[in-house]
Scaffold this active site. Structure first.
Site, PDB file in Angstrom:
ATOM      1  N   HIS A   1       0.827  -1.213   0.000  1.00  0.00           N
ATOM      2  CA  HIS A   1       0.000   0.000   0.000  1.00  0.00           C
ATOM      3  C   HIS A   1       0.860   1.261   0.000  1.00  0.00           C
ATOM      4  CE1 HIS A   1      -3.663   2.239   0.281  1.00  0.00           C
ATOM      5  NE2 HIS A   1      -4.381   1.233   0.725  1.00  0.00           N
TER       6      HIS A   1
ATOM      7  N   ASP B   1      -7.807  -8.529 -18.043  1.00  0.00           N
ATOM      8  CA  ASP B   1      -7.745  -9.453 -19.182  1.00  0.00           C
ATOM      9  C   ASP B   1      -6.339  -9.456 -19.778  1.00  0.00           C
ATOM     10  OD1 ASP B   1      -8.050 -10.974 -21.426  1.00  0.00           O
ATOM     11  OD2 ASP B   1      -9.642  -9.768 -22.330  1.00  0.00           O
TER      12      ASP B   1
END
Length: 428
Positions: free
Chosen positions: A161, A376
């Site tokens: 993070h 994808d």
């Protein structure tokens, strides 16, 4: 018989995937907004490709990673402490840690573990650096590809993070997918975080309750230590969200979905944990500052553009009043988040070098607008995806519910007895 089944993941030795060509070396500045949340965020993505083998997919993942790292070269470095005593990145170019692994079963065991939120099973799908004692000993991104007997595989990611907030992580993953599909980056990263340097001299112009230290007078820590932590998800469809907004309107002329849901969950969690009425409680939430900074942050800003905003009140104030009171408090807090407030928060950190305290705290972080389920690499979107566990027991995560992105899936963990109460409160 099924009860005795043990889910086993066997890992090969890790490899390092460096950028495919030469990249800048040296210290890379991380802003004060990058300092606050020193945790690893773990996610998983299950893919099944009819057109290629898992070995081919693994090679595509590695090759495209080495290519995208040329644009995102700090990710190939290692976290360190700068001469000013803050977390920074040493751009060494040594590369991302990648591990290939095999599971002893088909994907149904993982689906089962997700349905009952069994974290110890899911944890095996992300590689933990052996012996790492703190965030500095964990590379910014760690990748594990686990092949399953059914022919599919899980891409498990551990992402720091300190390097990315949700939006920046999403942009990095999209760029990686575009590279895998042979496309140019639709949104090249903006890497220079010095645009968020603190002011000199620092100016603290707002109260910053997010850093308040709270005393646990309700024995809540004891409850967490004694009982099993139970994880559950609660789906809030558009009708339920509208109902909450209507319930919250009493003292407020207009509220957003985020404000209504946050106020409702904060109040419900206080009830479930049975806080004493005079227990001070804190709400922290991550406000996206990208469009609120003046000037707004550049498109593709590849760091933390979120500011933790804090609000402290008593549990009694929330529990003994109508929902509209809790929601009103959240609404006022959201409206406080301006350019001036965010710069004041960065300056506060510069002067005090402290992280938000988490006693009697709820931290809400929203991923409900992140399209994690649409990654994808060239063989179609994941069949399912999501977080692995929560970064802390204080966290409630908002996830997209359904493809229309109109529902919100609320994911949290509570001690078993508190979760029983909380479940009843969710039936509105």
């Amino acid at each position: 018989m099924a009860e005795s089944f043990e889910f086993v993941v066997t890992r090969k030795d890790h490899v390092l995937v460096p950028p495919v060509s030469k990249t800048p070396k040296g210290l890379h500045y991380l802003s004060n907004l990058d300092q606050n949340i020193a945790i690893i965020v773990k996610t998983l993505y299950y893919f099944k490709s009819e057109s290629r083998s898992n070995e081919e997919s693994y090679n595509v993942i590695k090759k495209s990673l080495s290519e995208v790292l040329v644009h995102y070269y700090p990710v190939a470095g290692r976290l360190t402490i700068s001469p000013e005593g803050k977390i920074a990145v040493n751009c060494t170019g040594e590369g991302v840690v990648v591990v290939e692994a095999e599971a002893n079963c088909g994907i149904e065991k993982v689906k089962e573990a997700i349905s009952v939120n069994r974290m110890e099973t899911l944890d095996q799908l992300v590689y933990d650096i052996p012996g790492a004692r703190n965030i500095l000993e964990i590379p910014p991104v760690v990748v594990q590809v686990t092949n399953f007997k059914c022919g599919g595989f899980v891409l498990g990611l551990g992402m720091s993070h300190n390097m990315f907030d949700g939006v920046a992580a999403m942009e990095f993953l999209n760029s990686w997918c575009e590279t895998a599909r042979g496309l140019p980056l639709s949104l090249p990263p903006f890497l220079d975080r010095t645009i968020l340097r603190p002011r000199n001299p620092p100016k603290i112009e707002f109260p910053h309750n997010e850093f308040d230290e709270i005393e646990d007078i309700s024995g809540t820590e004891k409850l967490y230590n004694e009982e099993k932590l139970v994880y559950k998800s609660f789906l809030f469809e558009p009708e339920k969200l509208e109902k909450l907004k209507t319930m919250a309107i009493e003292e407020n002329n207009k509220v957003t979905t985020f404000q209504a849901l946050t106020g409702f969950l904060w109040r419900s969690r206080c009830k479930a944990l049975r806080f004493e009425p005079d227990q001070q409680v804190k709400l922290l939430f991550a406000a996206d500052g990208r469009s609120r900074f003046v000037p707004r942050l550049p498109e593709g800003y590849s760091g933390n553009g979120i500011v933790l905003t804090g609000l402290v009140t008593s549990s009694g104030e929330l529990v003994d009043n109508p929902l509209s009171r809790s929601v009103g408090l959240v609404k006022n807090m959201v409206q406080l988040v301006t350019d001036g407030f965010m710069r004041s928060a960065m300056d506060y950190f510069e002067v005090n070098r402290t992280r938000p305290s988490l006693t009697a705290t709820l931290l809400i972080t929203s991923w409900s607008k992140l399209t994690l389920h649409k990654l994808d690499f060239g063989w179609g979107e994941p069949i399912f995806s999501g977080p692995i566990g929560l970064p802390g027991k204080e966290v409630i995560l908002f996830l997209p519910g359904g493809d229309d992105m109109k529902s919100i899936n609320v994911f949290l963990g509570l001690p078993a007895s508190a979760m029983e109460v909380f479940e009843k409160l969710m039936k509105i």
